[in-house]
Design a protein around this motif. Structure first.
Motif, PDB file in Angstrom:
ATOM      1  N   TYR A 114      25.862   9.463 -24.107  1.00 52.43           N
ATOM      2  CA  TYR A 114      26.814  10.009 -25.079  1.00 52.43           C
ATOM      3  C   TYR A 114      26.182  11.110 -25.932  1.00 52.43           C
ATOM      4  CZ  TYR A 114      30.370   6.496 -24.108  1.00 52.43           C
ATOM      5  OH  TYR A 114      31.341   5.727 -23.506  1.00 52.43           O
ATOM      6  N   LEU A 115      24.882  11.333 -25.781  1.00 52.95           N
ATOM      7  CA  LEU A 115      24.202  12.349 -26.572  1.00 52.95           C
ATOM      8  C   LEU A 115      24.227  13.680 -25.823  1.00 52.95           C
ATOM      9  CD1 LEU A 115      22.596  12.601 -29.245  1.00 52.95           C
ATOM     10  CD2 LEU A 115      20.518  12.261 -27.893  1.00 52.95           C
ATOM     11  N   LEU A 116      24.682  14.713 -26.509  1.00 49.86           N
ATOM     12  CA  LEU A 116      24.790  16.044 -25.925  1.00 49.86           C
ATOM     13  C   LEU A 116      23.731  16.976 -26.508  1.00 49.86           C
ATOM     14  CD1 LEU A 116      28.663  16.511 -26.088  1.00 49.86           C
ATOM     15  CD2 LEU A 116      27.318  16.118 -24.036  1.00 49.86           C
ATOM     16  N   GLU A 117      23.119  17.755 -25.636  1.00 50.06           N
ATOM     17  CA  GLU A 117      22.163  18.792 -26.042  1.00 50.06           C
ATOM     18  C   GLU A 117      21.041  18.228 -26.899  1.00 50.06           C
ATOM     19  OE1 GLU A 117      24.221  22.013 -27.884  1.00 50.06           O
ATOM     20  OE2 GLU A 117      25.763  22.113 -26.323  1.00 50.06           O
ATOM     21  N   ASP A 154      26.769  17.225 -35.282  1.00 47.82           N
ATOM     22  CA  ASP A 154      25.305  17.223 -35.208  1.00 47.82           C
ATOM     23  C   ASP A 154      24.758  15.891 -35.717  1.00 47.82           C
ATOM     24  OD1 ASP A 154      25.153  19.797 -34.194  1.00 47.82           O
ATOM     25  OD2 ASP A 154      25.099  20.709 -36.184  1.00 47.82           O
ATOM     26  N   VAL A 155      23.772  15.365 -34.995  1.00 50.37           N
ATOM     27  CA  VAL A 155      23.128  14.112 -35.392  1.00 50.37           C
ATOM     28  C   VAL A 155      21.615  14.290 -35.338  1.00 50.37           C
ATOM     29  CG1 VAL A 155      25.040  12.664 -34.610  1.00 50.37           C
ATOM     30  CG2 VAL A 155      23.179  13.220 -33.016  1.00 50.37           C
ATOM     31  N   ILE A 156      20.915  13.352 -35.956  1.00 52.32           N
ATOM     32  CA  ILE A 156      19.446  13.336 -35.899  1.00 52.32           C
ATOM     33  C   ILE A 156      19.020  12.113 -35.106  1.00 52.32           C
ATOM     34  CG2 ILE A 156      17.306  13.222 -37.226  1.00 52.32           C
ATOM     35  CD1 ILE A 156      18.776  14.516 -39.548  1.00 52.32           C
ATOM     36  N   PRO A 157      18.507  12.301 -33.867  1.00 49.88           N
ATOM     37  CA  PRO A 157      18.086  11.157 -33.057  1.00 49.88           C
ATOM     38  C   PRO A 157      16.709  10.649 -33.496  1.00 49.88           C
ATOM     39  CG  PRO A 157      17.756  13.172 -31.829  1.00 49.88           C
ATOM     40  CD  PRO A 157      18.393  13.572 -33.132  1.00 49.88           C
ATOM     41  N   ASP A 178      17.946   3.101 -22.211  1.00 45.38           N
ATOM     42  CA  ASP A 178      19.415   3.099 -22.245  1.00 45.38           C
ATOM     43  C   ASP A 178      19.999   3.671 -23.529  1.00 45.38           C
ATOM     44  OD1 ASP A 178      19.449   1.740 -19.745  1.00 45.38           O
ATOM     45  OD2 ASP A 178      19.021  -0.134 -20.800  1.00 45.38           O
ATOM     46  N   ARG A 179      19.367   3.419 -24.665  1.00 42.75           N
ATOM     47  CA  ARG A 179      19.981   3.765 -25.941  1.00 42.75           C
ATOM     48  C   ARG A 179      19.051   4.627 -26.782  1.00 42.75           C
ATOM     49  NH1 ARG A 179      24.591   0.762 -26.356  1.00 42.75           N
ATOM     50  NH2 ARG A 179      24.899   1.391 -28.534  1.00 42.75           N
ATOM     51  N   VAL A 180      19.673   5.336 -27.750  1.00 41.31           N
ATOM     52  CA  VAL A 180      18.944   6.216 -28.635  1.00 41.31           C
ATOM     53  C   VAL A 180      19.370   5.933 -30.075  1.00 41.31           C
ATOM     54  CG1 VAL A 180      20.642   8.058 -28.297  1.00 41.31           C
ATOM     55  CG2 VAL A 180      18.374   8.611 -29.181  1.00 41.31           C
ATOM     56  N   GLU A 181      18.415   5.930 -30.969  1.00 43.12           N
ATOM     57  CA  GLU A 181      18.699   5.715 -32.392  1.00 43.12           C
ATOM     58  C   GLU A 181      19.302   6.981 -32.995  1.00 43.12           C
ATOM     59  OE1 GLU A 181      16.257   4.835 -36.575  1.00 43.12           O
ATOM     60  OE2 GLU A 181      15.199   5.420 -34.746  1.00 43.12           O
ATOM     61  N   ILE A 182      20.298   6.803 -33.857  1.00 44.81           N
ATOM     62  CA  ILE A 182      20.882   7.913 -34.606  1.00 44.81           C
ATOM     63  C   ILE A 182      20.538   7.715 -36.073  1.00 44.81           C
ATOM     64  CG2 ILE A 182      22.978   9.159 -35.210  1.00 44.81           C
ATOM     65  CD1 ILE A 182      22.184   9.354 -32.256  1.00 44.81           C
ATOM     66  N   ILE A 183      19.680   8.576 -36.590  1.00 41.27           N
ATOM     67  CA  ILE A 183      19.210   8.444 -37.964  1.00 41.27           C
ATOM     68  C   ILE A 183      20.250   8.941 -38.956  1.00 41.27           C
ATOM     69  CG2 ILE A 183      17.412   9.183 -39.583  1.00 41.27           C
ATOM     70  CD1 ILE A 183      15.503   9.366 -37.230  1.00 41.27           C
ATOM     71  N   ASN A 184      20.942  10.019 -38.635  1.00 43.62           N
ATOM     72  CA  ASN A 184      21.900  10.607 -39.580  1.00 43.62           C
ATOM     73  C   ASN A 184      22.960  11.386 -38.807  1.00 43.62           C
ATOM     74  OD1 ASN A 184      23.100  11.333 -41.962  1.00 43.62           O
ATOM     75  ND2 ASN A 184      21.526  12.805 -42.591  1.00 43.62           N
TER      76      ASN A 184
END
Length: 360
Positions: free
Chosen positions: A317-320, A332-335, A341-347
């Motif tokens: 689900y994470l783009l670019e 825009d997010v901060i990974p 499988d998964r990625v943390e989203i900080i902000n």
């Protein structure tokens, strides 16, 4: 009626076309790890080589036998070192005789020094006698100078002979020491017909059969620890900078199916293997499997960091690398941490944000 049916079908098609898979971010315990291929090897594993070339007479042990340090493993037949030892003994004997002065080398020098000493004394007395006469204006200057010249020549000759004697004696002493070293080395070679274990452990492999020719370049046996095993880890070069000694590793072995064993990174090798473009590390088991054999293969994940209650989304689900798609558009997010499988989203989003799956 037909028109109404067409309109209804078109509505269904449009509805199906607009339907897009969506999720909401969730909080989980997230672990970031580095993948490694695994091979199990005994600790202190080494290859035993023959110290001399020859023919393998017999193997004194079998694969799987336990050994202590110094236990003979195999016997080699070779007569060459014995001949070399005898030649070295004769060379040492000759060098000692030369050095002790019983040979013609130092003996003749001593005779020459003795003769030169007598000549020097005689020339010295003649010179001093002639000098006293010359000081009283008795005799000729030519005779005085001849006596003086003879005195100086005999003195220089005596000095040179003495220097030559000391130099020759030193050379002979060095030859004795060299001959003794060669003899001692040859004695060691004659004792090295038996290949013995260097450690307390187990014989894992024997590479030669009795009657086969052996040399000093090919291994004859493989010996390693019987109880202690290490885990060899091959790490991709993009991940090696994340590793530290002491990090926890989760290891699975093909021989044990899905069972997971805890381990700890114990060593990181600094040199990269240019052929495989990987780095090597070692780990030790925390909970040892009930049975281990050299060469057991598997996979490992070295834990880099862990967090509780981490807001995450699936990686797809994470783009670019730093964007997600929502009904309102790209955000825009901060990974942060990530695993397979998964990625943390900080902000950038929260648990109530609706995330749309990117279209393939």
């Amino acid at each position: 009626m037909r028109n109404l049916l067409l309109i209804y079908c078109l509505f269904l098609l449009l509805s199906c076309g607009n339907k897009q898979e969506k999720i909401f971010p969730t909080k989980i315990h997230l672990t970031e790890s580095v993948y490694a291929s695994v091979t199990v090897q005994p600790d202190s594993l080494y290859q035993a080589y023959a110290p001399v070339a020859g023919i393998l007479d017999r193997n004194l042990l079998e694969e799987g036998d336990l050994v202590s340090r110094g236990t003979p493993i195999m016997q080699i037949v070779n007569s060459t070192p014995k001949l070399n030892a005898e030649n070295a003994r004769l060379a040492l004997q000759l060098a000692q005789e030369n050095y002790n002065g019983s040979s013609a080398v130092l003996g003749s020098l001593k005779d020459e020094i003795q003769s030169a000493t007598l000549s020097f004394k005689n020339d010295s007395m003649n010179y001093l006698r002639q000098k006293r006469l010359w000081d009283q204006n008795i005799g000729s200057k030519v005779e005085f100078e001849n006596r003086k010249l003879a005195y100086e020549i005999s003195g220089n000759n005596l000095k040179q002979l003495k220097n030559k004697y000391v130099q020759t004696k030193n050379e002979l002493s060095t030859q004795v020491q060299q001959a003794r070293n060669n003899y001692n080395t040859s004695q060691i070679s004659t004792k090295d017909f038996t290949v013995s274990s260097k450690i307390n452990g187990k014989v894992y492999a024997l590479y030669k059969n009795p009657g086969e020719i052996v040399n000093t370049m090919e291994p004859l046996a493989s010996v390693g620890s019987a109880t202690d095993f290490i885990i060899e880890l091959l790490i991709d070069e993009v991940d090696i900078v994340k590793l530290q000694v002491g990090q926890k590793a989760l290891v699975t072995l093909d021989a044990y199916g899905d069972k997971v064993f805890d381990a700890k990174v114990s060593k990181i090798y600094p040199k990269k293997d240019e052929r495989s473009q990987t780095f090597k590390a070692e780990a030790i088991f925390i909970n040892l499997p009930k049975a281990l054999y050299p060469g057991l293969a598997g996979e490992g994940n070295i834990i880099i960091s862990e967090k509780e209650g981490v807001l995450t989304i699936p990686k797809e689900y994470l783009l670019e690398g730093n964007k997600v798609k929502t009904p309102d558009g790209l955000v825009d997010v901060i990974p942060g941490l990530q695993n397979l499988d998964r990625v943390e989203i900080i902000n950038g989003i929260n648990e109530t944000t609706e995330i749309l799956k990117p279209e393939e």
